[in-house]
Design a protein around this motif. Sequence first.
Motif, mmCIF file in Angstrom:
data_model
loop_
_atom_site.group_PDB
_atom_site.id
_atom_site.type_symbol
_atom_site.label_atom_id
_atom_site.label_comp_id
_atom_site.label_asym_id
_atom_site.label_seq_id
_atom_site.Cartn_x
_atom_site.Cartn_y
_atom_site.Cartn_z
ATOM 1 N N ASN A 190 28.674 15.087 42.387
ATOM 2 C CA ASN A 190 27.756 14.748 43.469
ATOM 3 C C ASN A 190 28.190 15.284 44.826
ATOM 4 O OD1 ASN A 190 25.499 12.795 42.513
ATOM 5 N ND2 ASN A 190 27.307 12.075 41.445
ATOM 6 N N ALA A 191 29.487 15.474 45.016
ATOM 7 C CA ALA A 191 29.967 15.928 46.320
ATOM 8 C C ALA A 191 30.277 17.421 46.366
ATOM 9 C CB ALA A 191 31.214 15.129 46.722
ATOM 10 N N TRP A 192 30.684 17.986 45.229
ATOM 11 C CA TRP A 192 31.056 19.405 45.166
ATOM 12 C C TRP A 192 30.339 20.051 43.971
ATOM 13 C CZ3 TRP A 192 34.859 15.943 46.753
ATOM 14 C CH2 TRP A 192 35.482 16.239 47.970
ATOM 15 N N ALA A 193 29.041 20.160 44.049
ATOM 16 C CA ALA A 193 28.292 20.778 42.964
ATOM 17 C C ALA A 193 28.783 22.210 42.758
ATOM 18 C CB ALA A 193 26.801 20.781 43.286
ATOM 19 N N SER A 194 28.870 22.632 41.485
ATOM 20 C CA SER A 194 29.393 23.966 41.217
ATOM 21 C C SER A 194 28.780 24.522 39.939
ATOM 22 C CB SER A 194 30.917 23.942 41.080
ATOM 23 O OG SER A 194 31.312 23.096 40.023
ATOM 24 N N GLU A 195 28.634 25.825 39.903
ATOM 25 C CA GLU A 195 28.096 26.488 38.724
ATOM 26 C C GLU A 195 29.089 26.374 37.564
ATOM 27 O OE1 GLU A 195 26.613 30.968 37.375
ATOM 28 O OE2 GLU A 195 27.169 30.543 39.468
ATOM 29 N N GLY A 196 28.596 26.042 36.425
ATOM 30 C CA GLY A 196 29.444 25.955 35.241
ATOM 31 C C GLY A 196 29.945 24.564 34.927
ATOM 32 N N LEU A 197 29.820 23.625 35.871
ATOM 33 C CA LEU A 197 30.344 22.281 35.643
ATOM 34 C C LEU A 197 29.614 21.577 34.505
ATOM 35 C CD1 LEU A 197 32.077 19.835 36.270
ATOM 36 C CD2 LEU A 197 30.495 19.257 38.125
ATOM 37 N N GLU A 198 28.292 21.615 34.542
ATOM 38 C CA GLU A 198 27.527 20.898 33.527
ATOM 39 C C GLU A 198 27.789 21.466 32.139
ATOM 40 O OE1 GLU A 198 26.146 18.121 34.221
ATOM 41 O OE2 GLU A 198 26.634 18.446 36.324
ATOM 42 N N ARG A 199 27.918 22.771 32.045
ATOM 43 C CA ARG A 199 28.182 23.383 30.740
ATOM 44 C C ARG A 199 29.531 22.927 30.187
ATOM 45 N NH1 ARG A 199 27.755 28.110 32.307
ATOM 46 N NH2 ARG A 199 29.928 28.796 32.403
#
Length: 241
Positions: free
Chosen positions: A126-135
């Motif tokens: 929620n504070a540091w959204a980043s590409e690849g995290l959800e995967r």
Amino acid sequence: MSTEPAASPSEPLSAQQGAALYRLMTWLSPSFPVGAFSYSSGLEWAVEAGDVTDAASLRDWLAAMLEYGAGFCDGVFLAHAYRAVANNDERGLREIAELSVAFVASAERHLETTTQGRAFIEIVRNAWASEGLERAVTACDGALAYPVAVGLISAVHGVALAATLHAFLHAVVSNWISAGARLVPLGQTDSQRVLAALEPVVISTGERALVASLDDLGSATFRADLAGLRHETQYTRLFRS
């Protein structure tokens, strides 16, 4: 022997290095809200049983946990989770996540590591959204142990593994000392003396965990494991583990 010139002590960090350091200090600060303050990893029972009675016995107990118990094992899990994410090895990450959750010795330790892992992921998401995290989170396919969550997040954000590992172990031992200070009890100066005395143990444990294979996993802290089990039925408790 290296012939490269030493970096100037006044040389500033790059923007990327500064961001990585900022995030690492934030994520592993005692104020980061993963609820670490409510867990003692069995230390509460060890104090009641008379195994830990002062600064010296607390230092010895925590040194053993670092070198031969949960500290080393969690460091290995962190390092392997980090590398799996960095190498896009989703199957390997899933296996590491499953093993790390299965490796804990008691129900309370399971609660401790998975609750903190879940909180860590949610706050950073929620504070540091980043590409690849959800995967990466999806690849874990279930409960996330705290060290796996830290390794995963640091890899996604490009924070150096060695720095992450040493900061993680420092945060873990600092929380143990904080619990010991309230339970023994200890003053602030004695608490800092214990932290200072454990500095070489944290460094050496981090170095071992950095190069260890999953086959090197194992612990010999039987009394600490028993403390975690006995704490589950301890009559009067301040902590959740």
